[in-house]
Design a protein around this motif. Structure first.
Motif, short mmCIF file in Angstrom:
data_model
loop_
_atom_site.label_atom_id
_atom_site.label_comp_id
_atom_site.label_asym_id
_atom_site.label_seq_id
_atom_site.Cartn_x
_atom_site.Cartn_y
_atom_site.Cartn_z
N ILE A 15 1.65 -18.18 7.19
CA ILE A 15 2.91 -17.62 6.69
C ILE A 15 2.63 -16.57 5.61
O ILE A 15 3.18 -15.46 5.63
N ILE A 16 1.75 -16.90 4.68
CA ILE A 16 1.42 -15.98 3.58
C ILE A 16 0.76 -14.72 4.10
O ILE A 16 1.14 -13.60 3.72
N SER A 17 -0.23 -14.87 4.99
CA SER A 17 -0.95 -13.69 5.49
C SER A 17 -0.04 -12.77 6.30
O SER A 17 -0.09 -11.55 6.18
N ASN A 18 0.84 -13.37 7.13
CA ASN A 18 1.77 -12.56 7.93
C ASN A 18 2.76 -11.80 7.05
O ASN A 18 3.09 -10.65 7.32
N THR A 19 3.22 -12.44 5.99
CA THR A 19 4.16 -11.77 5.07
C THR A 19 3.51 -10.55 4.43
O THR A 19 4.10 -9.46 4.36
N ILE A 20 2.28 -10.71 3.96
CA ILE A 20 1.55 -9.60 3.33
C ILE A 20 1.32 -8.47 4.33
O ILE A 20 1.51 -7.28 4.02
N LEU A 21 0.93 -8.83 5.56
CA LEU A 21 0.63 -7.81 6.57
C LEU A 21 1.89 -7.07 7.03
O LEU A 21 1.82 -5.88 7.36
N ILE A 22 3.01 -7.74 7.06
CA ILE A 22 4.28 -7.06 7.42
C ILE A 22 4.57 -5.97 6.41
O ILE A 22 4.91 -4.83 6.77
N ILE A 23 4.45 -6.30 5.13
CA ILE A 23 4.69 -5.31 4.06
C ILE A 23 3.73 -4.13 4.20
O ILE A 23 4.13 -2.96 4.12
N LEU A 24 2.46 -4.44 4.47
CA LEU A 24 1.44 -3.40 4.63
C LEU A 24 1.76 -2.50 5.82
O LEU A 24 1.70 -1.26 5.72
N LYS A 25 2.13 -3.10 6.96
CA LYS A 25 2.36 -2.32 8.18
C LYS A 25 3.65 -1.50 8.10
O LYS A 25 3.68 -0.36 8.58
N VAL A 26 4.69 -2.08 7.51
CA VAL A 26 5.93 -1.33 7.36
C VAL A 26 5.70 -0.11 6.48
O VAL A 26 6.15 1.00 6.79
N GLY A 27 4.96 -0.29 5.39
CA GLY A 27 4.64 0.82 4.49
C GLY A 27 3.84 1.90 5.19
O GLY A 27 4.17 3.10 5.11
N ALA A 28 2.80 1.47 5.93
CA ALA A 28 1.95 2.43 6.64
C ALA A 28 2.73 3.11 7.76
O ALA A 28 2.55 4.31 8.02
N GLY A 29 3.63 2.36 8.43
CA GLY A 29 4.43 2.94 9.51
C GLY A 29 5.40 3.98 9.00
O GLY A 29 5.58 5.03 9.63
N LEU A 30 6.03 3.71 7.86
CA LEU A 30 6.99 4.67 7.28
C LEU A 30 6.29 5.93 6.78
O LEU A 30 6.79 7.05 6.94
N MET A 119 -4.44 -0.74 9.64
CA MET A 119 -4.74 -1.50 10.86
C MET A 119 -6.08 -2.22 10.75
O MET A 119 -6.23 -3.35 11.24
N ALA A 120 -7.05 -1.59 10.09
CA ALA A 120 -8.36 -2.22 9.91
C ALA A 120 -8.25 -3.46 9.03
O ALA A 120 -8.83 -4.52 9.34
N ILE A 121 -7.47 -3.34 7.95
CA ILE A 121 -7.25 -4.49 7.06
C ILE A 121 -6.55 -5.62 7.81
O ILE A 121 -6.93 -6.79 7.69
N SER A 122 -5.56 -5.26 8.61
CA SER A 122 -4.82 -6.25 9.40
C SER A 122 -5.75 -7.00 10.36
O SER A 122 -5.69 -8.23 10.48
N ALA A 160 -6.75 -3.34 16.26
CA ALA A 160 -7.95 -2.55 16.51
C ALA A 160 -7.66 -1.43 17.52
O ALA A 160 -8.14 -0.30 17.37
N GLY A 161 -6.85 -1.77 18.56
CA GLY A 161 -6.51 -0.76 19.57
C GLY A 161 -5.67 0.37 18.99
O GLY A 161 -5.88 1.54 19.31
N ILE A 162 -4.75 0.02 18.12
CA ILE A 162 -3.90 1.04 17.48
C ILE A 162 -4.73 1.93 16.57
O ILE A 162 -4.56 3.15 16.53
N ALA A 163 -5.65 1.30 15.82
CA ALA A 163 -6.53 2.08 14.94
C ALA A 163 -7.34 3.09 15.76
O ALA A 163 -7.49 4.25 15.37
N ALA A 164 -7.83 2.63 16.93
CA ALA A 164 -8.59 3.53 17.81
C ALA A 164 -7.70 4.66 18.33
O ALA A 164 -8.12 5.83 18.40
N GLY A 165 -6.44 4.31 18.69
CA GLY A 165 -5.50 5.33 19.17
C GLY A 165 -5.17 6.36 18.11
O GLY A 165 -5.13 7.57 18.38
N LEU A 166 -4.98 5.91 16.87
CA LEU A 166 -4.69 6.83 15.77
C LEU A 166 -5.89 7.73 15.47
O LEU A 166 -5.72 8.90 15.12
N LEU A 167 -7.07 7.17 15.63
CA LEU A 167 -8.28 7.98 15.42
C LEU A 167 -8.37 9.09 16.47
O LEU A 167 -8.72 10.23 16.16
#
Length: 287
Positions: A15-30, A119-122, A160-167
């Motif tokens: 629960i804790i790890s998913n909450t942190i990663l959601i915040i990270l991904k939403v920020g990176a996505g925006l 994505m790498a951190i995730s 990992a796949g998304i990170a590769a796609g962004l690269l």
């Protein structure tokens, strides 16, 4: 109680790890405008809900049997697994829908470096947490924790796949690769949902134990050839972590009531050593 505390703790970690990663991904996505990262944030949102379901299901499933539930509460983990599977299907649908819109109306990807790092951190965080969840799920035989571990394992691959796609986008400048990567992510998620739902549903209709486990039961019974003339009507099923086994044995007519009682105790001990969390019902037939 120790097993419950352990299962609840690792469910809390998810629960804790998913909450942190959601915040990270939403920020990176925006910041980047990447639909694939937004899709991953949606995926993590579903993972968070699944982790919460897993947390409560392991607490309920560990309750002892009572008058209303004489076979215990183990199947709540299977119900939670089905609920998690449904959530994953919904997440995949939302990702595909958003990706198709982005293909029809392309958006330029910005801040790709930040997005790749996110994505790498995730991927790293989910690798660690999923391994912990899977280890405890196998040791405690918890379907809810195994389902949660499977969620996070898929998240590792998709991140990992998304990170590769962004690269590739950064190297080629082709922005349409982003929604395509998101659709690939959704396909992985659908596959995950199918396997999870199938595995969770089977015990709800009292599907038999695996062939390997039933073979172990037969092997144990065959070691008592001098006392057991025949064994038959073997029926098995599973509820949560508990394996219910029911069978008939025809015993040697020379055995006394005391001998049969001792034989039953030895049979129980032998089977408990071979198969964990086993609940036995042995019917004695006389030749």
């Amino acid at each position: 109680m120790i097993a419950l505390d352990r299962k609840a703790k690792v469910a809390s970690l998810s629960i804790i790890s998913n909450t942190i990663l959601i915040i990270l991904k939403v920020g990176a996505g925006l910041l980047s405008g990447s639909v694939s990262i937004v899709s991953e944030a949606i995926h993590s949102g579903m993972d968070l809900v699944a982790s919460i379901i897993a947390f409560f299901s392991v607490r309920i499933s560990s309750k002892p049997a009572d008058i209303e539930h004489p076979y215990g509460h183990g199947k709540i983990e299977n119900i939670s697994g089905l609920a998690e599977g449904l959530l994953i299907f919904i997440a995949a649908f939302l990702i595909i829908k958003e990706s198709v819109l982005k293909i029809m109306h392309p958006v330029e990807i910005e801040e790709t470096v930040i997005a790749i790092i996110a994505m790498a951190i995730s991927a790293v965080v989910n690798t660690v947490v999923s391994r912990i969840l899977y280890k405890v799920s196998q040791e405690e035989d918890s379907l809810a924790l195994e389902a949660d571990a499977l969620h996070l394992k898929t998240d590792v691959y998709t991140s990992a796949g998304i990170a590769a796609g962004l690269l590739l986008i950064k190297l080629t400048g082709i922005s349409i690769l982003d929604p395509i990567a998101a659709i690939i992510v959704a396909c992985f998620i659908i596959k995950e949902a199918w396997h999870l739902s199938k595995g969770a549903f089977a015990p709800l209709i009292d599907t038999r134990l695996s062939s390997e486990e039933e073979e172990k039961i037969k092997e144990v019974l065959e070691t008592y050839k001098t006392e057991i003339l025949d064994f038959h009507n073997i029926k098995t099923r599973k509820s949560g972590a508990v394996r219910y086994v029911d069978f008939h044995v025809t015993v040697n007519p020379e055995l006394t009531a005391k001998d049969i009682h001792e034989l039953t105790k030895r049979l129980e001990k032998s089977l408990e050593e071979k198969i964990k969390n086993i609940n036995l019902t042995i019917h004695i037939d006389h030749s």
